[in-house]
Motif scaffolding. Structure first.
Motif, PDB file in Angstrom:
ATOM      1  N   GLN A  25      -1.101  -8.334 -10.299  1.00 35.30           N
ATOM      2  CA  GLN A  25       0.336  -8.448 -10.041  1.00 35.30           C
ATOM      3  C   GLN A  25       0.588  -8.579  -8.556  1.00 35.30           C
ATOM      4  N   GLU A  26       1.673  -9.241  -8.218  1.00 41.05           N
ATOM      5  CA  GLU A  26       2.070  -9.217  -6.825  1.00 41.05           C
ATOM      6  C   GLU A  26       2.742  -7.860  -6.575  1.00 41.05           C
ATOM      7  N   ILE A  27       2.396  -7.209  -5.451  1.00 36.91           N
ATOM      8  CA  ILE A  27       2.930  -5.852  -5.265  1.00 36.91           C
ATOM      9  C   ILE A  27       3.750  -5.734  -3.984  1.00 36.91           C
ATOM     10  N   LYS A  28       4.604  -6.713  -3.803  1.00 31.85           N
ATOM     11  CA  LYS A  28       5.452  -6.711  -2.607  1.00 31.85           C
ATOM     12  C   LYS A  28       6.437  -5.537  -2.600  1.00 31.85           C
ATOM     13  N   ASP A  29       6.830  -5.105  -3.809  1.00 34.06           N
ATOM     14  CA  ASP A  29       7.902  -4.119  -3.922  1.00 34.06           C
ATOM     15  C   ASP A  29       7.462  -2.675  -3.709  1.00 34.06           C
ATOM     16  N   ILE A  30       6.195  -2.458  -3.375  1.00 32.80           N
ATOM     17  CA  ILE A  30       5.734  -1.078  -3.202  1.00 32.80           C
ATOM     18  C   ILE A  30       6.236  -0.534  -1.863  1.00 32.80           C
ATOM     19  N   SER A  31       6.637   0.762  -1.876  1.00 32.41           N
ATOM     20  CA  SER A  31       7.116   1.317  -0.609  1.00 32.41           C
ATOM     21  C   SER A  31       6.113   2.355  -0.088  1.00 32.41           C
ATOM     22  N   LEU A  32       5.608   2.118   1.092  1.00 32.18           N
ATOM     23  CA  LEU A  32       4.618   3.015   1.690  1.00 32.18           C
ATOM     24  C   LEU A  32       5.102   3.407   3.079  1.00 32.18           C
ATOM     25  N   PRO A  33       5.987   4.406   3.146  1.00 31.68           N
ATOM     26  CA  PRO A  33       6.578   4.749   4.434  1.00 31.68           C
ATOM     27  C   PRO A  33       5.601   5.505   5.340  1.00 31.68           C
ATOM     28  N   ASN A  34       5.893   5.467   6.629  1.00 33.43           N
ATOM     29  CA  ASN A  34       5.143   6.237   7.624  1.00 33.43           C
ATOM     30  C   ASN A  34       3.666   5.897   7.713  1.00 33.43           C
ATOM     31  N   ARG A  35       3.321   4.680   7.476  1.00 32.55           N
ATOM     32  CA  ARG A  35       1.920   4.300   7.715  1.00 32.55           C
ATOM     33  C   ARG A  35       1.845   2.826   8.118  1.00 32.55           C
ATOM     34  N   ILE A  81      -3.458 -12.856  -0.757  1.00 32.69           N
ATOM     35  CA  ILE A  81      -4.338 -13.927  -1.219  1.00 32.69           C
ATOM     36  C   ILE A  81      -3.497 -15.063  -1.785  1.00 32.69           C
ATOM     37  N   LYS A  82      -3.706 -16.238  -1.261  1.00 33.03           N
ATOM     38  CA  LYS A  82      -2.926 -17.435  -1.640  1.00 33.03           C
ATOM     39  C   LYS A  82      -1.428 -17.166  -1.578  1.00 33.03           C
ATOM     40  N   GLY A  83      -0.996 -16.538  -0.483  1.00 31.00           N
ATOM     41  CA  GLY A  83       0.431 -16.315  -0.271  1.00 31.00           C
ATOM     42  C   GLY A  83       1.010 -15.124  -1.018  1.00 31.00           C
ATOM     43  N   LYS A  84       0.198 -14.455  -1.839  1.00 24.55           N
ATOM     44  CA  LYS A  84       0.722 -13.309  -2.598  1.00 24.55           C
ATOM     45  C   LYS A  84       0.056 -12.018  -2.156  1.00 24.55           C
ATOM     46  N   LYS A  85       0.872 -10.994  -1.940  1.00 27.10           N
ATOM     47  CA  LYS A  85       0.325  -9.682  -1.590  1.00 27.10           C
ATOM     48  C   LYS A  85      -0.199  -9.060  -2.883  1.00 27.10           C
ATOM     49  N   VAL A  86      -1.544  -8.980  -3.015  1.00 26.88           N
ATOM     50  CA  VAL A  86      -2.069  -8.512  -4.299  1.00 26.88           C
ATOM     51  C   VAL A  86      -2.748  -7.148  -4.243  1.00 26.88           C
ATOM     52  N   TYR A  87      -3.088  -6.692  -3.040  1.00 25.29           N
ATOM     53  CA  TYR A  87      -3.646  -5.330  -3.023  1.00 25.29           C
ATOM     54  C   TYR A  87      -3.243  -4.579  -1.762  1.00 25.29           C
ATOM     55  N   VAL A  88      -3.466  -3.259  -1.811  1.00 30.48           N
ATOM     56  CA  VAL A  88      -3.199  -2.420  -0.656  1.00 30.48           C
ATOM     57  C   VAL A  88      -4.553  -1.989  -0.089  1.00 30.48           C
ATOM     58  N   PRO A  89      -4.799  -2.236   1.214  1.00 27.56           N
ATOM     59  CA  PRO A  89      -6.079  -1.806   1.792  1.00 27.56           C
ATOM     60  C   PRO A  89      -6.252  -0.294   1.647  1.00 27.56           C
ATOM     61  N   TRP A  90      -7.386   0.112   1.093  1.00 26.41           N
ATOM     62  CA  TRP A  90      -7.590   1.508   0.733  1.00 26.41           C
ATOM     63  C   TRP A  90      -8.597   2.163   1.672  1.00 26.41           C
ATOM     64  N   TYR A 144       1.765   2.917  -8.529  1.00 29.06           N
ATOM     65  CA  TYR A 144       2.329   2.844  -7.176  1.00 29.06           C
ATOM     66  C   TYR A 144       2.287   4.218  -6.502  1.00 29.06           C
ATOM     67  N   LYS A 145       2.621   5.239  -7.305  1.00 25.83           N
ATOM     68  CA  LYS A 145       2.614   6.597  -6.751  1.00 25.83           C
ATOM     69  C   LYS A 145       1.205   6.987  -6.297  1.00 25.83           C
ATOM     70  N   LEU A 146       0.233   6.596  -7.104  1.00 24.13           N
ATOM     71  CA  LEU A 146      -1.155   6.929  -6.755  1.00 24.13           C
ATOM     72  C   LEU A 146      -1.603   6.162  -5.501  1.00 24.13           C
ATOM     73  N   ILE A 147      -1.165   4.910  -5.400  1.00 22.24           N
ATOM     74  CA  ILE A 147      -1.502   4.137  -4.191  1.00 22.24           C
ATOM     75  C   ILE A 147      -0.899   4.822  -2.969  1.00 22.24           C
ATOM     76  N   LEU A 192      -3.046   7.850  -2.168  1.00 11.45           N
ATOM     77  CA  LEU A 192      -4.390   7.560  -1.640  1.00 11.45           C
ATOM     78  C   LEU A 192      -4.374   6.938  -0.239  1.00 11.45           C
ATOM     79  N   THR A 193      -3.209   6.428   0.175  1.00 14.62           N
ATOM     80  CA  THR A 193      -3.171   5.832   1.515  1.00 14.62           C
ATOM     81  C   THR A 193      -2.487   6.760   2.526  1.00 14.62           C
ATOM     82  N   ARG A 194      -2.217   7.997   2.119  1.00 16.99           N
ATOM     83  CA  ARG A 194      -1.676   8.966   3.079  1.00 16.99           C
ATOM     84  C   ARG A 194      -2.727   9.261   4.149  1.00 16.99           C
ATOM     85  N   PRO A 195      -2.308   9.374   5.400  1.00 19.39           N
ATOM     86  CA  PRO A 195      -3.286   9.613   6.468  1.00 19.39           C
ATOM     87  C   PRO A 195      -4.219  10.801   6.214  1.00 19.39           C
TER      88      PRO A 195
END
Lengths: 263, 379
Positions: B62-72, B84-93, B270-273, B276-279
């Protein structure tokens, strides 16, 4: 037992995904210079290690068989390496000969050298070769020793008593009595050791990596690193074929021995 | 580690997560099957960039443009590759890479005109030629070669060749393998090898030779140098790699989190992402498994000690403006043949002094064939 053997053979003539039989795997092995280098090195190692081991084991066996005081302790000492795997033997050897190893430390502390001597590395292959030989001789000579000692102990005393009557010298006794009667044991020892030598792997792999390519090492490399199971199978089958040839050679060449000991 | 994190996540959010460990091939075929049958069960997948790339191009993510990851703030290089190919498909972990380590003793032998600052930053002066001059100095002035590479069969030397040397000289890992730049790269290796510790061919990881002082300057994967730095963090610096005529080539091993198309629990994923990306979580991942943070806030908050030394080098490298990032190509089963090609060319051209042009022409063709067979674009 036959099933994996047949499977391996089938693997060598097939390719992944491709239908039907093919010679491509064999071709790729024979056209790879690494194969020829591996074959050469395996033959060379066998050719150097086996004679050294047999000679050393024979001398040790004759020495121990003279049954001096405390000879049992000597037997124990000689046979200690029998309990070692090739990997542990290689690691011990590495700890002795590495740049920071025991040997270099002793020489540095004695002031005999100022920089460590390198025994391992891509530009000191001949040193690597001789360290491998040394490690293998140390590790696997006890096996030959045990077989030869058992053979020596089976030779009846009466032969030597008779020889004494005829006034044989010690050398004559060795060449006319001991050696011929030891032939069966020698045959077993040679056969076992040569077959094992063709499968030599751990010691070379740990001490020299692919600086000195060998057949078993290339099999492993093809299987685990390149994940080419078909080519790995070709290597395996080639080792098996060579082993069969060696067995046949020894059994035919040293045939006389059996008859002699039975007579 | 993952079990511990998921437990803490459940305690905080009440969301129960079941973790399924799958190999790449298992995961891909399961995702394809779920997509086809319309009965998707996986809600979140974590994989290397190469794997996610394949999934994205097969339309499994899925494209995941709508995810909100504040303060990072994600490291820009990693952020760039997650589109990838113009679509945001993952969050660097998480990320890992290969860097250089220097025993501070070696700074006494820096070549003229090169400063510690040049290296640490890194500036334009920190080049492959400077490395050569440094390695030469070290050998000639200390009496023995002090530069090392993990060249044993189990070592990762091939990554140096395809992800560092060739991109720095040609701009690409394989695409320009048969080119004038590549000739220069291999000629360079012929010179460098003279000042390389010969026992390199027996080392699978550089941690031990660094600890023992057998080498003072080495290149390796972060996980494989970590033990030396943990043992004596004050003795070593982790530094970015040098640059070549084409740029500063290096590999980033990027791991990302993605959501499959039609995931049944997208909101929870999304919540888990976010978790997992909290500092602080990223730092505890670094402390436990040695993968580095992907958010700048985490990199700045690492407590002093070995991990800080490591992270400084990693972050300096991935922030270099002249970067040429190499992602390990996803060639599936052919990966071993790909890396072996570089090792073979090295062996033939550098150790056995065979003709460079002839060898790279042959190997270049073979690399093209491998990429074609694997159905991957040549990089």
């Amino acid at each position: 037992m036959a099933y994996p053997l047949v499977q391996a053979l089938i693997l060598t003539f097939t390719s992944e995904g491709g239908a039907g039989l093919t010679l491509a795997n064999w071709h790729s092995v024979f056209s790879d210079p690494m194969f020829w280098e591996a074959l050469k090195n395996t033959l060379l190692l066998t050719g150097v290690i086996i004679p050294l081991q047999v000679l050393l084991a024979l001398l040790l066996a004759l020495f121990v068989n003279s049954k001096f005081r405390g000879y049992m302790i000597v037997i124990y000492l000689i046979t200690i390496p029998l309990a070692l795997s090739d990997v542990s033997a290689a690691l011990m050897s590495y700890n002795i000969f590495s740049p920071q190893g025991y040997l270099n430390k002793v020489l540095l502390n004695l002031g005999l050298i100022h920089e460590p001597i390198y025994f391992f590395g891509f530009n000191v292959k001949s040193r690597e070769f001789w360290i491998i030989v040394l490690t293998e001789v140390w590790r696997a000579t006890p096996l030959v020793f045990v077989i030869l000692l058992a053979g020596l102990q089976m030779i009846g005393k009466e032969y030597f008593e008779a020889a004494d009557v005829f006034g044989f010298s010690r050398l004559q006794k060795f060449f006319y009595i001991t050696l011929p009667l030891l032939k069966t044991s020698l045959q077993s020892a040679l056969l076992l050791r040569t077959l094992f030598a063709f499968q030599i792997f751990g010691v070379v792999w740990l001490l020299a990596g692919r600086d000195i390519p060998i057949l078993a090492g290339e099999t492993f490399y093809q299987q685990t690193e390149l994940q080419d199971y078909n080519v790995a199978a070709v290597y395996g089958v080639i080792i098996a074929i060579i082993s069969v040839i060696i067995s046949w050679f020894y059994l035919t060449f040293l045939k006389g021995a059996k008859e002699l000991s039975e007579s | 580690m993952i079990g511990k994190l998921l437990k803490a996540f459940k305690a905080e959010t009440g969301i129960d997560v079941e973790f399924v460990a799958l190999t790449y091939n298992e995961m891909l075929s399961r995702m394809i099957a779920e997509q086809k049958s319309g009965k998707v069960t996986l809600s979140l997948v974590g994989d290397l960039h190469g794997g996610l790339d394949v999934m994205a191009s097969r339309g499994l993510l899925q494209e995941i443009k709508d995810i909100s990851l504040p303060n990072r703030t994600f490291i820009p290089t990693l952020e760039k590759y997650s589109v990838i190919k113009g679509k945001k498909v993952y969050v660097p972990w998480m990320q890992a890479t290969y860097v250089m380590v220097v025993n501070k003793e070696a700074y006494k032998y820096l070549p003229k005109g090169l400063t510690v600052d040049d290296i640490k930053k890194p500036t334009k002066k920190w080049t492959y030629d400077a490395l050569l001059a440094w390695a030469k100095n070290l050998k000639e002035k200390t009496g023995s070669p002090k530069f090392g590479l993990p060249m044993a069969p189990k070592g990762l030397f091939h990554r140096f060749l395809h992800g560092y040397l060739l991109p720095s000289f040609t701009g690409y890992q394989a695409k320009k393998f048969n080119s004038p730049g590549s000739v220069k790269a291999w000629e360079y290796m012929r010179k460098l090898i003279k000042y390389t510790q010969p026992a390199s061919s027996t080392w699978a990881a550089m941690s031990e030779p660094l600890s023992k002082g057998e080498v003072w300057l080495a290149w390796d994967h972060t996980a494989r140098i970590k033990p030396a730095i943990v043992q004596s963090p004050e003795k070593f610096d982790v530094i970015p790699v040098p640059k070549g005529p084409a740029g500063r080539g290096y590999i980033i091993v990027a791991v990302g989190l993605a959501v499959p198309k039609g995931a049944p629990a997208k909101e929870e994923a999304y919540k888990l992402i976010e978790y997992l990306t909290r500092p602080d979580i990223q730092i505890s991942v670094l402390q436990n498994v040695g993968f580095f943070p992907t958010v700048k806030e985490a990199a700045g908050a690492i407590p002093a000690g070995a991990l800080k030394v490591l992270a400084q080098g990693v972050v300096a490298q991935s922030s270099a403006p002249d970067s040429i990032v190499a992602m390990i190509p996803n060639l599936g089963k052919l990966g071993g043949k790909f890396t072996n090609t570089y090792r073979e060319v090295f062996r033939r051209v550098v150790l056995q002094k065979m003709d460079i042009k002839k060898e790279i022409a042959r190997a270049g063709k073979y690399l093209q064939k491998l990429f074609k067979e694997a159905g991957a674009p040549i990089q």
